[in-house]
Design an enzyme around this catalytic site. Sequence first.
Site, PDB file in Angstrom:
ATOM      1  N   TYR A   1      -4.371 -98.373  59.048  1.00  0.00           N
ATOM      2  CA  TYR A   1      -5.744 -97.864  59.060  1.00  0.00           C
ATOM      3  C   TYR A   1      -5.906 -96.783  60.130  1.00  0.00           C
ATOM      4  O   TYR A   1      -6.598 -95.789  59.918  1.00  0.00           O
ATOM      5  CB  TYR A   1      -6.731 -99.010  59.315  1.00  0.00           C
ATOM      6  CG  TYR A   1      -8.154 -98.559  59.481  1.00  0.00           C
ATOM      7  CD1 TYR A   1      -8.915 -98.190  58.372  1.00  0.00           C
ATOM      8  CD2 TYR A   1      -8.743 -98.498  60.734  1.00  0.00           C
ATOM      9  CE1 TYR A   1     -10.231 -97.759  58.518  1.00  0.00           C
ATOM     10  CE2 TYR A   1     -10.057 -98.072  60.892  1.00  0.00           C
ATOM     11  CZ  TYR A   1     -10.793 -97.700  59.789  1.00  0.00           C
ATOM     12  OH  TYR A   1     -12.093 -97.274  59.943  1.00  0.00           O
ATOM     13  N   GLU A   2      -5.248 -96.983  61.281  1.00  0.00           N
ATOM     14  CA  GLU A   2      -5.353 -96.033  62.387  1.00  0.00           C
ATOM     15  C   GLU A   2      -4.362 -94.876  62.252  1.00  0.00           C
ATOM     16  O   GLU A   2      -4.178 -94.107  63.185  1.00  0.00           O
ATOM     17  CB  GLU A   2      -5.195 -96.751  63.723  1.00  0.00           C
ATOM     18  CG  GLU A   2      -6.366 -97.667  64.008  1.00  0.00           C
ATOM     19  CD  GLU A   2      -6.329 -98.317  65.379  1.00  0.00           C
ATOM     20  OE1 GLU A   2      -5.285 -98.237  66.072  1.00  0.00           O
ATOM     21  OE2 GLU A   2      -7.352 -98.906  65.760  1.00  0.00           O
TER      22      GLU A   2
ATOM     23  N   GLU B   1      -7.693-105.906  72.914  1.00  0.00           N
ATOM     24  CA  GLU B   1      -6.642-104.982  72.495  1.00  0.00           C
ATOM     25  C   GLU B   1      -6.829-104.567  71.039  1.00  0.00           C
ATOM     26  O   GLU B   1      -6.730-103.391  70.715  1.00  0.00           O
ATOM     27  CB  GLU B   1      -5.266-105.625  72.693  1.00  0.00           C
ATOM     28  CG  GLU B   1      -4.107-104.759  72.269  1.00  0.00           C
ATOM     29  CD  GLU B   1      -3.919-103.501  73.113  1.00  0.00           C
ATOM     30  OE1 GLU B   1      -3.249-102.583  72.619  1.00  0.00           O
ATOM     31  OE2 GLU B   1      -4.436-103.426  74.239  1.00  0.00           O
TER      32      GLU B   1
ATOM     33  N   VAL C   1     -10.819-106.317  60.845  1.00  0.00           N
ATOM     34  CA  VAL C   1     -11.307-107.089  59.711  1.00  0.00           C
ATOM     35  C   VAL C   1     -10.857-106.344  58.460  1.00  0.00           C
ATOM     36  O   VAL C   1     -11.026-105.120  58.362  1.00  0.00           O
ATOM     37  CB  VAL C   1     -12.841-107.246  59.740  1.00  0.00           C
ATOM     38  CG1 VAL C   1     -13.339-107.945  58.481  1.00  0.00           C
ATOM     39  CG2 VAL C   1     -13.276-108.014  60.987  1.00  0.00           C
TER      40      VAL C   1
ATOM     41  N   GLY D   1     -18.551-105.933  56.762  1.00  0.00           N
ATOM     42  CA  GLY D   1     -19.978-105.986  56.474  1.00  0.00           C
ATOM     43  C   GLY D   1     -20.517-107.388  56.307  1.00  0.00           C
ATOM     44  O   GLY D   1     -21.707-107.569  56.102  1.00  0.00           O
TER      45      GLY D   1
ATOM     46  N   GLY E   1     -20.139-109.778  58.691  1.00  0.00           N
ATOM     47  CA  GLY E   1     -20.397-110.379  59.997  1.00  0.00           C
ATOM     48  C   GLY E   1     -19.183-110.899  60.735  1.00  0.00           C
ATOM     49  O   GLY E   1     -19.321-111.459  61.833  1.00  0.00           O
TER      50      GLY E   1
ATOM     51  N   GLY F   1     -16.608-109.213  62.185  1.00  0.00           N
ATOM     52  CA  GLY F   1     -16.365-108.474  63.423  1.00  0.00           C
ATOM     53  C   GLY F   1     -17.347-108.872  64.505  1.00  0.00           C
ATOM     54  O   GLY F   1     -16.959-109.098  65.656  1.00  0.00           O
TER      55      GLY F   1
ATOM     56  N   ASN G   1     -13.095 -92.860  64.662  1.00  0.00           N
ATOM     57  CA  ASN G   1     -13.497 -94.075  63.953  1.00  0.00           C
ATOM     58  C   ASN G   1     -15.013 -94.282  64.063  1.00  0.00           C
ATOM     59  O   ASN G   1     -15.502 -95.204  64.723  1.00  0.00           O
ATOM     60  CB  ASN G   1     -12.726 -95.277  64.491  1.00  0.00           C
ATOM     61  CG  ASN G   1     -12.825 -96.477  63.585  1.00  0.00           C
ATOM     62  OD1 ASN G   1     -13.657 -96.534  62.684  1.00  0.00           O
ATOM     63  ND2 ASN G   1     -11.977 -97.462  63.840  1.00  0.00           N
TER      64      ASN G   1
ATOM     65  N   TYR H   1     -20.169-100.869  67.175  1.00  0.00           N
ATOM     66  CA  TYR H   1     -20.171-101.295  68.578  1.00  0.00           C
ATOM     67  C   TYR H   1     -21.469-100.913  69.276  1.00  0.00           C
ATOM     68  O   TYR H   1     -22.036-101.699  70.038  1.00  0.00           O
ATOM     69  CB  TYR H   1     -18.982-100.695  69.328  1.00  0.00           C
ATOM     70  CG  TYR H   1     -17.636-101.142  68.805  1.00  0.00           C
ATOM     71  CD1 TYR H   1     -17.410-102.446  68.364  1.00  0.00           C
ATOM     72  CD2 TYR H   1     -16.568-100.260  68.748  1.00  0.00           C
ATOM     73  CE1 TYR H   1     -16.179-102.859  67.887  1.00  0.00           C
ATOM     74  CE2 TYR H   1     -15.328-100.660  68.272  1.00  0.00           C
ATOM     75  CZ  TYR H   1     -15.145-101.955  67.847  1.00  0.00           C
ATOM     76  OH  TYR H   1     -13.915-102.346  67.382  1.00  0.00           O
TER      77      TYR H   1
END
Length: 160
Positions: free
Chosen positions: A23-24, A83, A87, A93, A95, A97, A124, A131
């Site tokens: 993903y990253e 670190e 999800v 979506g 909940g 995370g 991101n 956050y």
Amino acid sequence: MIREATPADIPLIHALIQELAAYEKAPHEARATEPQLHDALFGDHPAAYAHIATDDATGTPVGFALWFLNFSTWRGVHGIYLEDLYVRPTARGAGHGKALLTELARICTERGYERLEWAVLNWNTPAIAFYESLGARPQDEWTVYRLTDDALKKLAGRSS
């Protein structure tokens, strides 16, 4: 539901780390092995901790948080450094995370830790918005530096 990871979760945690790295956009950088993760989380001297998020209806694991303790010389107490938080896309979506972060915040307050910190990639934007919706604020007056691979060996006086 959030639960502490167990040794039986090592293959799952390893798979989730691989998914996060993809993903990253850096799958080649995720080189941790299952034995390394087992030692770090459950060895004689654990260096890190993990929690697993599961789907409430099915019990299927859908995400994880891997964290370790840091220490603030200014505050004089430990904190938690998150670190990795991941999800799976199909479960976002719902909940999970927020539940993982809530558990880490609970651990902080229960143990007298005064900080819960993590890094997020600048691109991101979904994570940043999430956050910030929880009240987290970027620490933009600091720049993270890192030594790895050849640069780390060179500084240590050990050429590769």
